[in-house]
Design a protein around this motif. Structure first.
Motif, PDB file in Angstrom:
ATOM      1  N   ASP A 280      27.650 -28.726 100.052  1.00 36.88           N
ATOM      2  CA  ASP A 280      28.170 -30.024 100.482  1.00 36.88           C
ATOM      3  C   ASP A 280      27.330 -30.668 101.568  1.00 36.88           C
ATOM      4  N   VAL A 281      26.831 -29.857 102.505  1.00 38.52           N
ATOM      5  CA  VAL A 281      26.000 -30.381 103.590  1.00 38.52           C
ATOM      6  C   VAL A 281      24.841 -29.426 103.821  1.00 38.52           C
ATOM      7  N   ILE A 282      23.836 -29.923 104.535  1.00 34.82           N
ATOM      8  CA  ILE A 282      22.654 -29.108 104.830  1.00 34.82           C
ATOM      9  C   ILE A 282      22.260 -29.290 106.289  1.00 34.82           C
ATOM     10  N   GLY A 283      21.911 -28.170 106.912  1.00 32.90           N
ATOM     11  CA  GLY A 283      21.484 -28.204 108.304  1.00 32.90           C
ATOM     12  C   GLY A 283      20.552 -27.049 108.587  1.00 32.90           C
ATOM     13  N   MET A 284      20.114 -26.932 109.843  1.00 30.13           N
ATOM     14  CA  MET A 284      19.107 -25.941 110.188  1.00 30.13           C
ATOM     15  C   MET A 284      19.547 -24.937 111.250  1.00 30.13           C
ATOM     16  N   THR A 285      20.780 -25.028 111.761  1.00 33.34           N
ATOM     17  CA  THR A 285      21.096 -24.245 112.962  1.00 33.34           C
ATOM     18  C   THR A 285      22.355 -23.391 112.926  1.00 33.34           C
ATOM     19  N   ASN A 286      23.195 -23.492 111.934  1.00 32.12           N
ATOM     20  CA  ASN A 286      24.441 -22.724 111.970  1.00 32.12           C
ATOM     21  C   ASN A 286      24.264 -21.267 111.560  1.00 32.12           C
ATOM     22  N   MET A 287      23.108 -20.939 111.024  1.00 29.27           N
ATOM     23  CA  MET A 287      22.771 -19.547 110.744  1.00 29.27           C
ATOM     24  C   MET A 287      21.509 -19.188 111.526  1.00 29.27           C
ATOM     25  N   PRO A 288      21.500 -18.024 112.167  1.00 31.98           N
ATOM     26  CA  PRO A 288      22.476 -16.936 112.111  1.00 31.98           C
ATOM     27  C   PRO A 288      23.608 -17.058 113.133  1.00 31.98           C
ATOM     28  N   GLU A 289      23.791 -18.228 113.718  1.00 29.97           N
ATOM     29  CA  GLU A 289      24.773 -18.406 114.778  1.00 29.97           C
ATOM     30  C   GLU A 289      26.159 -17.892 114.385  1.00 29.97           C
ATOM     31  N   ALA A 290      26.620 -18.277 113.197  1.00 31.81           N
ATOM     32  CA  ALA A 290      27.957 -17.869 112.752  1.00 31.81           C
ATOM     33  C   ALA A 290      28.040 -16.363 112.559  1.00 31.81           C
ATOM     34  N   LYS A 291      26.984 -15.753 112.023  1.00 29.68           N
ATOM     35  CA  LYS A 291      26.971 -14.302 111.826  1.00 29.68           C
ATOM     36  C   LYS A 291      27.024 -13.570 113.170  1.00 29.68           C
ATOM     37  N   LEU A 292      26.273 -14.055 114.130  1.00 30.93           N
ATOM     38  CA  LEU A 292      26.237 -13.425 115.447  1.00 30.93           C
ATOM     39  C   LEU A 292      27.571 -13.563 116.175  1.00 30.93           C
ATOM     40  N   ALA A 293      28.214 -14.717 116.013  1.00 30.69           N
ATOM     41  CA  ALA A 293      29.529 -14.901 116.614  1.00 30.69           C
ATOM     42  C   ALA A 293      30.528 -13.891 116.047  1.00 30.69           C
ATOM     43  N   ARG A 294      30.446 -13.630 114.758  1.00 30.01           N
ATOM     44  CA  ARG A 294      31.340 -12.640 114.147  1.00 30.01           C
ATOM     45  C   ARG A 294      31.047 -11.249 114.713  1.00 30.01           C
ATOM     46  N   GLU A 295      29.763 -10.899 114.850  1.00 32.80           N
ATOM     47  CA  GLU A 295      29.422  -9.598 115.425  1.00 32.80           C
ATOM     48  C   GLU A 295      29.915  -9.467 116.864  1.00 32.80           C
ATOM     49  N   ALA A 296      29.955 -10.589 117.574  1.00 28.47           N
ATOM     50  CA  ALA A 296      30.410 -10.592 118.970  1.00 28.47           C
ATOM     51  C   ALA A 296      31.922 -10.736 119.088  1.00 28.47           C
ATOM     52  N   GLU A 297      32.618 -10.720 117.965  1.00 27.75           N
ATOM     53  CA  GLU A 297      34.080 -10.834 117.915  1.00 27.75           C
ATOM     54  C   GLU A 297      34.572 -12.135 118.545  1.00 27.75           C
ATOM     55  N   LEU A 298      33.842 -13.210 118.287  1.00 26.39           N
ATOM     56  CA  LEU A 298      34.221 -14.532 118.767  1.00 26.39           C
ATOM     57  C   LEU A 298      34.698 -15.387 117.597  1.00 26.39           C
ATOM     58  N   CYS A 299      35.817 -16.087 117.762  1.00 27.01           N
ATOM     59  CA  CYS A 299      36.226 -17.059 116.758  1.00 27.01           C
ATOM     60  C   CYS A 299      35.189 -18.179 116.743  1.00 27.01           C
ATOM     61  N   TYR A 300      34.835 -18.656 115.555  1.00 29.93           N
ATOM     62  CA  TYR A 300      33.753 -19.629 115.411  1.00 29.93           C
ATOM     63  C   TYR A 300      34.193 -20.722 114.445  1.00 29.93           C
ATOM     64  N   ALA A 301      33.992 -21.968 114.842  1.00 30.78           N
ATOM     65  CA  ALA A 301      34.245 -23.114 113.961  1.00 30.78           C
ATOM     66  C   ALA A 301      33.031 -24.010 113.979  1.00 30.78           C
ATOM     67  N   SER A 302      32.735 -24.601 112.844  1.00 33.76           N
ATOM     68  CA  SER A 302      31.561 -25.448 112.699  1.00 33.76           C
ATOM     69  C   SER A 302      31.976 -26.886 112.399  1.00 33.76           C
ATOM     70  N   VAL A 303      31.584 -27.791 113.290  1.00 35.79           N
ATOM     71  CA  VAL A 303      31.819 -29.222 113.094  1.00 35.79           C
ATOM     72  C   VAL A 303      30.472 -29.862 112.775  1.00 35.79           C
ATOM     73  N   ALA A 304      30.292 -30.225 111.518  1.00 33.33           N
ATOM     74  CA  ALA A 304      29.020 -30.799 111.060  1.00 33.33           C
ATOM     75  C   ALA A 304      29.112 -32.320 111.062  1.00 33.33           C
ATOM     76  N   MET A 305      28.198 -32.968 111.757  1.00 28.14           N
ATOM     77  CA  MET A 305      28.177 -34.426 111.895  1.00 28.14           C
ATOM     78  C   MET A 305      27.112 -34.990 110.949  1.00 28.14           C
ATOM     79  N   ILE A 306      27.548 -35.741 109.958  1.00 32.84           N
ATOM     80  CA  ILE A 306      26.617 -36.210 108.927  1.00 32.84           C
ATOM     81  C   ILE A 306      25.772 -37.374 109.446  1.00 32.84           C
ATOM     82  N   THR A 307      24.459 -37.251 109.232  1.00 30.12           N
ATOM     83  CA  THR A 307      23.535 -38.309 109.662  1.00 30.12           C
ATOM     84  C   THR A 307      22.843 -39.007 108.493  1.00 30.12           C
ATOM     85  N   ASP A 308      22.829 -38.376 107.297  1.00 31.96           N
ATOM     86  CA  ASP A 308      22.030 -38.910 106.195  1.00 31.96           C
ATOM     87  C   ASP A 308      22.467 -38.256 104.887  1.00 31.96           C
ATOM     88  N   TYR A 309      21.847 -38.687 103.783  1.00 25.42           N
ATOM     89  CA  TYR A 309      22.125 -38.121 102.462  1.00 25.42           C
ATOM     90  C   TYR A 309      21.020 -37.182 101.990  1.00 25.42           C
TER      91      TYR A 309
END
Length: 289
Positions: free
Chosen positions: A181-210
């Motif tokens: 649905d969307v494409i970006g460059m920074t949410n990985m490995p961030e989300a994986k690392l947050a899970r390893e650190a036992e942190l709840c993680y939510a991603s809010v993606a702000m669309i800039t283009d198609y």
């Protein structure tokens, strides 16, 4: 437990407004220096920490962001819930520039980043079948509605290495074949690392283009992205300002188990664990080590 909200700000979001007793704090991490100092304070009585992912002045590329140091530093500060705010491209006509998406799935196509805190001498495996926290995502969705933001609940984020944008062939494949649905460059490995650190993680993606698939929009236009980023930054700050009231200062255990992700994850026998690795992961995995 006391709630502490950690906000990782992406492109266009380099500060957060309204924090009381705000102080830029340097946090040392065994994984190196974080992207920047972390702004720590309170908002509506709730502890908050803000970290600009690319650093103030945007000095880090998507590949050079010190993801492990960032997550480790937030954990050391006492953060319990991480809100990732990031710019993205859209593969869906109905997900238009200026809209937000509460991401709930990822496809990781990054290739040049350290993706785990664990390694030889201390082996651990966590599940990222559901890589974001539904409780935290629901709070972000409610905050977006309260801020009159056009928001989409759920979406698959294709994480690419960058820093170049997609080719037309890649864009079409990610959209039509892989169903992203969307494409970006920074949410990985961030989300994986947050899970390893036992942190709840939510991603809010702000669309800039198609991205580059759309027949009426052509390739990504940097000038248009920057213009859209400016508007999105204000929306993101409004969304974040609503979160303390929604999450509250007292935090119960995560109903989805994000804060217990390491319960059975470490496979290395206690007598075989590398003491240096145990010390290095003292913040990330201290609860189970």
């Amino acid at each position: 437990m006391e709630t502490m909200i950690g906000v990782i700000g992406g492109s266009g979001v380099y500060e957060i407004d309204g924090l009381e007793d705000a102080t830029w704090t340097e946090v040392a991490s065994p994984f190196g220096a974080p992207s920047d100092a972390i702004l720590v304070g309170r908002l509506d009585g709730v502890k908050m920490a803000f970290l600009p992912r690319h650093g103030r002045g945007h000095v880090h590329t998507p590949s050079s962001v010190p993801y492990r140091a960032n997550i480790d530093a937030l954990k050391r500060l006492g953060v319990t819930d991480v809100i990732s705010v990031s710019a993205c491209g859209s593969f869906r006509e109905e997900m238009a520039p200026g809209d937000f998406v509460i991401v709930d799935q990822f496809i990781d196509r990054t290739i040049a980043r350290e993706k785990s805190f664990f390694g030889p001498g201390l082996v651990g495996h966590v599940s990222v079948a559901h890589p974001t926290c539904p409780r935290l995502g629901a709070a972000c969705l409610e905050a977006a509605h309260a801020s009159d933001i056009t928001v989409h609940d759920g979406g698959t984020y294709l994480a690419m290495e960058g820093p170049q944008f997609s080719s037309l062939a890649e864009s079409i494949m990610y959209r039509d074949t892989w169903g992203c649905d969307v494409i970006g460059m920074t949410n990985m490995p961030e989300a994986k690392l947050a899970r390893e650190a036992e942190l709840c993680y939510a991603s809010v993606a702000m669309i800039t283009d198609y991205d580059s698939w759309h027949p009426d929009h052509g390739e990504v236009d940097i000038a248009e992205i920057i213009a859209t980023l400016s508007g999105n930054a204000g929306k993101a700050k409004s969304l974040v300002s609503k979160l303390p009231g929604l999450l509250g200062s007292e935090r119960a255990p995560c109903p989805h188990g994000c804060d217990r992700a390491l319960e059975f994850a470490i496979l290395t026998a206690p007598d075989k664990r590398d003491p240096a690795m145990v010390e290095r992961l003292s913040a990330v995995a201290g609860r189970v080590l």
